[in-house]
Scaffold this active site. Structure first.
Site, mmCIF file in Angstrom:
data_model
loop_
_atom_site.group_PDB
_atom_site.id
_atom_site.type_symbol
_atom_site.label_atom_id
_atom_site.label_comp_id
_atom_site.label_asym_id
_atom_site.label_seq_id
_atom_site.Cartn_x
_atom_site.Cartn_y
_atom_site.Cartn_z
ATOM 1 N N ASP A 147 -1.547 -0.642 6.030
ATOM 2 C CA ASP A 147 -1.644 0.062 7.315
ATOM 3 C C ASP A 147 -3.050 0.070 7.883
ATOM 4 O OD1 ASP A 147 -2.613 1.969 5.321
ATOM 5 O OD2 ASP A 147 -2.509 3.459 6.922
ATOM 6 N N ASP A 203 -0.304 5.239 0.789
ATOM 7 C CA ASP A 203 -0.588 6.247 1.814
ATOM 8 C C ASP A 203 -0.676 5.597 3.190
ATOM 9 O OD1 ASP A 203 -0.977 8.525 0.002
ATOM 10 O OD2 ASP A 203 -2.758 7.444 -0.650
ATOM 11 N N ASP A 247 0.848 -1.191 0.000
ATOM 12 C CA ASP A 247 0.000 0.000 0.000
ATOM 13 C C ASP A 247 0.890 1.250 0.000
ATOM 14 O OD1 ASP A 247 -2.487 1.507 0.429
ATOM 15 O OD2 ASP A 247 -1.701 1.835 2.450
#
Length: 242
Positions: A180, A16, A14
């Site tokens: 995240d 961001d 991922d």
């Protein structure tokens, strides 16, 4: 490596909140959008709880936050103008207020050295994602880059992960998802990929350790050491690595 000491073929990472802290970019672009609409600004802590589900969700949540409750019905009528203003602002701002999290470059290098092929998969529009990776010197790490507009559906739907595995030519059970948030964990579970989450990201303002990952790390430098312990979709234990 022809015979890596772990079962994995690739890692999907991922963007961001996992590799790059982009809250400053989001805050600046969203407030520029709100200026265009003559609406009050939104603050960074609020933005951090909205990030991760694509630009459309982000814009709607911001409009919902800044508009009086009596004006909630205006959100959809304002949305087209808000979308255009946000896209134009983000194009100008992308990367300007963002920074790479500590340990990311080293972690990616370790994963590559362990024999993994790497792809970036984000809900950010793919054009912005590729531009940001170039600006931050991470683009050369990845064979493939896909965004929220690359496929018919976004994470937490499993389709983007399955399509990324297809593009890499790897098996989902041997492709590690690194993210995240619960979005990443849910998508990975549904796709049949094992998943590791970093503890410093956004996760919609919720405790990341409740997201149901196979392992959690405080730095991406800790992931390579876990590879031999993660054997398929479920890890033998819920490891926590400092």
């Amino acid at each position: 490596m022809s015979n890596p000491p772990h079962p994995f073929q690739a890692a999907i990472v991922d963007l961001d909140g996992t590799m790059v802290d982009t809250l400053g970019d989001f805050e600046a672009a969203l407030n520029a959008m709100l200026d265009t609409l003559s609406l009050p600004h939104v603050d960074r802590p609020a933005v951090g709880t909205f990030v991760g589900k694509g630009s459309g969700h982000l814009i709607r949540r911001v409009l919902q936050t800044v508009l009086p409750a009596a004006d909630a019905g205006r959100i959809e009528s304002l949305f087209p103008s808000a979308w255009d203003a946000y896209q134009a602002a983000y194009d100008r701002i992308n990367g300007r207020h963002a920074h790479v999290f500590p340990g990311v470059a080293e972690g990616l290098a370790s994963l590559h050295a362990s024999g993994l092929r790497l792809a970036c998969l984000t809900n950010k529009p793919v054009g912005f994602a590729r531009q940001l990776l170039e600006i931050k010197g991470l683009a050369s790490c990845f064979e493939q880059v896909f965004g929220g507009d690359s496929f018919e559906r976004k994470k937490p739907d499993p389709l983007p992960l399955l399509k990324t595995c297809e593009a890499l030519g790897t098996e989902p059970a041997r492709t590690l998802m690194i993210g995240d948030s619960s979005n990443d964990a849910q998508a990975a579970r549904a796709a049949g990929c094992p998943v590791v989450l970093v503890t410093y990201g956004y996760n919609h303002g919720e405790p990341v350790r409740l997201a149901g990952a196979d392992a959690y790390v405080d730095s991406m430098t800790g992931i390579a050491a876990l590879l031999g312990k993660l054997t398929g979709r479920a890890a033998t234990s819920r490891a926590a690595v400092p």
